[in-house]
Motif scaffolding. Structure first.
Motif, short mmCIF file in Angstrom:
data_model
loop_
_atom_site.label_atom_id
_atom_site.label_comp_id
_atom_site.label_asym_id
_atom_site.label_seq_id
_atom_site.Cartn_x
_atom_site.Cartn_y
_atom_site.Cartn_z
N HIS A 136 0.59 -1.15 -0.47
CA HIS A 136 0.04 -0.08 0.08
C HIS A 136 0.51 1.26 -0.04
CE1 HIS A 136 0.38 0.40 4.54
NE2 HIS A 136 0.69 -0.58 4.17
N CYS A 137 0.11 2.81 0.04
CA CYS A 137 0.82 3.79 -0.27
C CYS A 137 -0.39 4.47 -0.15
CB CYS A 137 1.57 4.25 -1.92
SG CYS A 137 0.08 4.65 -2.62
N ASN A 139 -1.58 6.85 -0.95
CA ASN A 139 -3.65 7.76 -1.59
C ASN A 139 -3.81 5.77 -1.59
OD1 ASN A 139 -1.99 10.39 -1.93
ND2 ASN A 139 -0.69 9.79 -3.34
N CYS A 140 -4.01 4.62 -1.19
CA CYS A 140 -4.41 3.65 -1.02
C CYS A 140 -5.63 3.81 -0.25
CB CYS A 140 -4.33 2.76 -0.51
SG CYS A 140 -2.65 1.57 -1.36
N HIS A 154 -6.75 1.16 -5.69
CA HIS A 154 -6.79 2.23 -6.19
C HIS A 154 -8.15 2.02 -7.40
CE1 HIS A 154 -2.45 4.14 -5.04
NE2 HIS A 154 -2.86 2.92 -5.10
N HIS A 352 4.92 -0.33 -6.59
CA HIS A 352 3.70 0.87 -5.80
C HIS A 352 4.06 2.45 -5.16
CE1 HIS A 352 -0.80 0.43 -5.36
NE2 HIS A 352 -0.83 1.13 -3.77
ZN LIG Z 1 -1.78 2.77 -2.99
#
Ligand SMILES: [Zn+2]
Length: 433
Positions: A136-137, A139-140, A154, A352
């Motif tokens: 994950h990041c 912005n997820c 996303h 990712h």
């Molecule tokens: Zn993400």
């Protein structure tokens, strides 16, 4: 064979590269790989339909064609590419989409997409392209699963000009559906659509557009948004979701205020029933719409569709409105499904990142798809090569085979080699050194 310089591979690649050169590089200090080279390499990764970033990394051993065909001066390693692209703001790629669109417009490549007079049909739909329980990041979007596990994902709101008679589509810059800056809550398709329309009108203030979407979009706030941005519409409706509207239609039919129209064409019977000027629902009586329902009857059976539109429906335009409404599927069939099943690896995770990488890769893939679609629509050389090879998957395979084994100065020469054949002379195996 006539090649339209600006609407064939080299002209389009040049336009993409020029656009990347305008993206501001916010890195400080000495940089090994320039930002345009990192972006162009990402574009080439999807243009070549590489199965993974590692496969692309292998190509660095022999980068000659990446220089000549794509104009990449210094090819980044997979790690360098991921690191550099992770920090690029997705919005920075907007101008490249706009430039390519303008190039298509100037080359008169858009004319055949016209429908109902001066309009272009814009199909919109959301789709997911990434989901993971681990990766994950920042912005997820996040969902708690029943099992107690966390799902990171996303989505994007995809948009493409479509035409009922044309197989090709012209994608616009998609709007990422991701966690928005400063928000704790997940983003949603409706908010993404609001942002999309704002930006659409900044990019194309006067483009005459008809938006076509599924029944989820047939609600008063959304229709007000469309009107605010001078967008015409043809939106699906369902009796289960729009009971009030369907009651009004039944009353109109009983009192003789509705119209029916039948046309027989290609062994099909097309039955239309329409009513103009109906309120969408009881709580928004001010939102007036025109209602069209349609039965396609063939020996195979019957299909039913219903739409609302702001076009006044007549027996002259009902058939075209129906074709336009049904062309909405092209965002799924000709766009998302092509990306998933025709060699683009849409749902594959190329990396990712911590910030923007996932979105940047999705945008670069859509850009590569846009360039391919323009070649398919406007470049005779590409069309002839695709027809000869038979399928896109095979075309990409054969293109990759040549690209990585023989020197070329442009993509057009690869298409020519596949179309007309080629001869290799002076084949010599070198001595051991
Ligand atoms: Zn993400």
């Amino acid at each position: 064979m006539k090649i339209r310089k600006h609407l064939s591979a080299s002209g389009l690649f040049r336009c993409v590269r020029q656009g990347f050169k305008q993206v501001e590089d916010l890195r400080t200090g000495v940089v090994q790989i320039s930002l345009p080279d990192a972006l162009m390499s990402g574009f080439a990764l999807f243009s070549l339909k590489e199965p993974s970033l590692l496969a692309f990394d292998e190509r660095r051993k022999d980068p000659e064609n990446l220089h000549t065909v794509y104009g990449v001066e210094q090819v980044p390693s997979d790690t360098q590419m991921r690191t550099i692209l992770d920090d690029v703001e997705p919005e920075k790629l907007r101008r490249v989409y706009r430039d390519i669109f303008r190039q298509l417009q100037r080359g008169k490549g858009l004319a055949e997409y016209r429908i109902l007079g001066q309009y272009y049909l814009l199909s919109l739909d959301g789709t997911g392209y990434f989901a993971s329980k681990k990766v994950h990041c920042e912005n997820c979007m996040v969902k708690k699963l029943r099992s107690g596990e966390t799902l990171y994902y996303h989505q994007m709101l995809g948009a493409a000009l479509v035409h009922p008679h044309l197989k090709t589509v012209v994608p616009l810059m998609p709007e990422p559906i991701i966690k928005q800056d400063g928000h704790k809550k997940n983003d949603c398709e409706r908010n993404a659509a609001k942002r999309f329309f704002e930006k659409l009108r900044q990019d194309h203030p006067h483009l005459p557009l008809i938006v076509t979407e599924d029944a989820l979009s047939s609600n008063a706030p959304h229709i007000r948004e469309l009107k605010k941005h001078h967008l015409r519409f043809i939106l699906g409706v369902k009796e289960s979701d729009h009971a009030f509207l369907f009651e009004q239609v039944a009353q109109a039919r009983e009192s003789g205020r509705s119209h029916t129209y039948v046309v027989t064409k290609d062994g099909f019977s097309h039955r239309f029933h329409f009513v103009n000027q109906l309120p969408l629902n009881a709580s928004n009586l001010d939102v007036q719409v025109n209602f069209l329902e349609y039965w396609e009857v063939s020996p195979k059976g019957e299909q039913y569709f219903a739409w609302i539109t702001d076009f006044t429906i007549t027996s002259q335009n009902a058939y075209t409105l129906m074709r336009a409404g049904r062309a909405r599927w092209k965002i799924e069939n000709e766009t998302f499904n092509t990306l998933k099943n025709q060699g683009y690896h849409f749902e594959h995770n190329f990396g990712h990142g911590h910030a923007h990488l996932s979105v940047i890769f999705a945008l670069l893939m859509m850009l590569a798809f846009l360039v391919d679609q323009i070649q398919q629509a406007a470049c005779q050389l590409f069309q002839a090569t695709l027809a000869k090879v038979g399928s896109k998957k095979r075309l990409w395979e054969k293109m990759r085979g040549l690209f990585f084994h023989l020197p070329f100065t442009c993509m057009e020469d690869i298409w020519r080699a596949l179309l007309y054949g080629y001869k290799i002379s002076g084949f010599v195996i070198l001595e051991e050194t």
